[in-house]
Design an enzyme around this catalytic site. Sequence first.
Site, PDB file in Angstrom:
ATOM      1  N   ARG A  54       0.835  -1.215   0.000  1.00 48.52           N
ATOM      2  CA  ARG A  54       0.000   0.000   0.000  1.00 48.52           C
ATOM      3  C   ARG A  54       0.863   1.255   0.000  1.00 48.52           C
ATOM      4  O   ARG A  54       0.545   2.255  -0.634  1.00 48.52           O
ATOM      5  CB  ARG A  54      -0.978   0.003   1.191  1.00 48.52           C
ATOM      6  CG  ARG A  54      -1.765   1.308   1.323  1.00 48.52           C
ATOM      7  CD  ARG A  54      -3.017   1.184   2.200  1.00 48.52           C
ATOM      8  NE  ARG A  54      -2.835   0.299   3.348  1.00 48.52           N
ATOM      9  CZ  ARG A  54      -2.130   0.596   4.437  1.00 48.52           C
ATOM     10  NH1 ARG A  54      -1.564   1.780   4.555  1.00 48.52           N
ATOM     11  NH2 ARG A  54      -2.000  -0.286   5.408  1.00 48.52           N
ATOM     12  N   TYR A 107     -17.485  15.776 -15.803  1.00 48.96           N
ATOM     13  CA  TYR A 107     -17.877  14.389 -15.613  1.00 48.96           C
ATOM     14  C   TYR A 107     -18.910  14.300 -14.479  1.00 48.96           C
ATOM     15  O   TYR A 107     -18.703  14.876 -13.401  1.00 48.96           O
ATOM     16  CB  TYR A 107     -16.618  13.585 -15.261  1.00 48.96           C
ATOM     17  CG  TYR A 107     -16.865  12.133 -14.998  1.00 48.96           C
ATOM     18  CD1 TYR A 107     -17.227  11.282 -16.024  1.00 48.96           C
ATOM     19  CD2 TYR A 107     -16.742  11.616 -13.715  1.00 48.96           C
ATOM     20  CE1 TYR A 107     -17.461   9.942 -15.773  1.00 48.96           C
ATOM     21  CE2 TYR A 107     -16.966  10.264 -13.465  1.00 48.96           C
ATOM     22  CZ  TYR A 107     -17.331   9.441 -14.506  1.00 48.96           C
ATOM     23  OH  TYR A 107     -17.564   8.124 -14.265  1.00 48.96           O
ATOM     24  N   ASP A 180      -8.850  18.568 -15.223  1.00 52.69           N
ATOM     25  CA  ASP A 180      -9.074  17.153 -15.535  1.00 52.69           C
ATOM     26  C   ASP A 180      -8.712  16.975 -17.008  1.00 52.69           C
ATOM     27  O   ASP A 180      -9.418  17.457 -17.890  1.00 52.69           O
ATOM     28  CB  ASP A 180     -10.537  16.793 -15.261  1.00 52.69           C
ATOM     29  CG  ASP A 180     -10.839  15.311 -15.503  1.00 52.69           C
ATOM     30  OD1 ASP A 180     -10.158  14.684 -16.346  1.00 52.69           O
ATOM     31  OD2 ASP A 180     -11.775  14.792 -14.866  1.00 52.69           O
ATOM     32  N   LYS A 205      -9.553   5.749 -19.207  1.00 47.72           N
ATOM     33  CA  LYS A 205      -9.963   6.188 -20.536  1.00 47.72           C
ATOM     34  C   LYS A 205      -8.776   6.119 -21.502  1.00 47.72           C
ATOM     35  O   LYS A 205      -8.303   5.039 -21.785  1.00 47.72           O
ATOM     36  CB  LYS A 205     -10.578   7.585 -20.423  1.00 47.72           C
ATOM     37  CG  LYS A 205     -11.561   7.745 -19.246  1.00 47.72           C
ATOM     38  CD  LYS A 205     -12.805   6.890 -19.355  1.00 47.72           C
ATOM     39  CE  LYS A 205     -13.638   6.847 -18.087  1.00 47.72           C
ATOM     40  NZ  LYS A 205     -13.918   8.109 -17.440  1.00 47.72           N
TER      41      LYS A 205
HETATM   42  C1  LIG Z   1     -14.320   8.588 -16.197  1.00 50.81           C
HETATM   43  C2  LIG Z   1     -13.940   9.963 -15.808  1.00 50.81           C
HETATM   44  C3  LIG Z   1     -13.643  10.280 -14.472  1.00 50.81           C
HETATM   45  C4  LIG Z   1     -13.756   9.260 -13.353  1.00 50.81           C
HETATM   46  O1  LIG Z   1     -12.812   8.261 -13.486  1.00 50.81           O
HETATM   47  P1  LIG Z   1     -13.045   6.712 -12.995  1.00 50.81           P
HETATM   48  O2  LIG Z   1     -11.783   6.071 -13.442  1.00 50.81           O
HETATM   49  O3  LIG Z   1     -14.269   6.216 -13.682  1.00 50.81           O
HETATM   50  O4  LIG Z   1     -13.205   6.767 -11.523  1.00 50.81           O
HETATM   51  C5  LIG Z   1     -13.248  11.571 -14.205  1.00 50.81           C
HETATM   52  N1  LIG Z   1     -13.165  12.513 -15.163  1.00 50.81           N
HETATM   53  C6  LIG Z   1     -13.471  12.241 -16.449  1.00 50.81           C
HETATM   54  C7  LIG Z   1     -13.365  13.320 -17.478  1.00 50.81           C
HETATM   55  C8  LIG Z   1     -13.867  10.968 -16.813  1.00 50.81           C
HETATM   56  O5  LIG Z   1     -14.177  10.716 -18.088  1.00 50.81           O
END
Ligand SMILES: *Cc1c(COP(=O)(O)O)cnc(C)c1O
Length: 384
Positions: A54, A107, A180, A205
């Site tokens: 961890r 998101y 982000d 993603k």
């Molecule tokens: C999917 C997504 C998230 C969240 O991520 P997870 O891996 O699903 O927890 C945050 N920001 C954006 C732009 C996303 O597409």
Amino acid sequence: MSTHDSARGLASLAVHAGQEFDPTTGAVIPPVHFSTTFAQDGIGGLRGGYEYGRSGNPTRTALQTQIAALEGGAHGLSFASGLAAEDVLLRAALQPGDEVLLGNDVYGGTHRLLARVLAPWGVKLRVVDMSDLDAVRAAVAERAPQVLWVETPSNPLLRITDIAGLAAIGHDAGALVVVDNTFATPALQRPLALGADVVVHSTTKYLGGHSDVVGGALVLDDDALAEKIGFLQYAAGAVSGPMDAWLTTRGIKTLDVRMQRHSENAGAIAAFLESHDRVSRVFYPGLASHPGHELAARQMRRFGGMLSLALESGAEARRFAESTRLFQLAESLGGVESLVNYPDAMTHASVRGTEAAVPVEVVRLSVGIESIDDLLADVEQALG
Ligand SMILES: *Cc1c(COP(=O)(O)O)cnc(C)c1O
């Protein structure tokens, strides 16, 4: 010379950063370290600083080094999901009573984390159209937030925010500016170089890129904040496991070529949709008709693989989303395969009825790397 040299180009860093060959065997691909614990040479005598899975793991370190190099930041930290990364960042940066100024089409899960998890702990939330810097200035003048949080391109309307302009407004007010960068990825846009303080990723993603591993990451330069984040990563424990970290690293190696193909395919589909009379609007920053086109052309290397379209009604939009064949109807985005999503009832269902709600006529496409003729034919038959 080390294969990890920060002056190298992004495509080289993607392949080599954090990926030094194994010194004991010469294995070009570093082994995946599954061990949860590490032998000590006498009490506290750690080899390479590793003690327990961890607190640290060499495979996770490799991923963190790779992502930090791509974003051009001093510190990279990876997590079990994008939202786990966001949660740790927000808890490290905020105290009860503090406020986050959030983009109005982020998101849905980010909005939900703030509104339903952190708000009960005393964190305040205000929402604004971040692509409108006058609106941001007015909101900040009314009351200075502790954090400005933006997605650009935004999700799902592909609005473009001037990161340098936003950073200047945020820093004048003493706020932490968070971008982000999940949609653009460092292959197309590097927010830290434009003045942002922290970059957030859902590596689920484009970074992972193959829809087979969930993960998240943060990249930043500030040592003190990185230390707080590192402490929470360890103390709260939402770390990426070794296999997840390794799969993500493997995906990242091809990021640059994937983003090139995603962008080419999305550009071709956007142009086709714009000329189609059943489509009332196309949201893609690569189109000259997009209000953020010139800014995107300055701020991004390419325009990315995400686009949205508006049809004449919610019913038409639902029908389109259920009629594609190659584009599979599914949540998520950024994988090599093309996906179609109906935000109002899928990814953005949690923000229905809030300021962040998505119009019912909108369908979002995550354009994959398949043959463009097949993708165009699929979109055409689904409209027909
Ligand atoms: C999917 C997504 C998230 C969240 O991520 P997870 O891996 O699903 O927890 C945050 N920001 C954006 C732009 C996303 O597409």
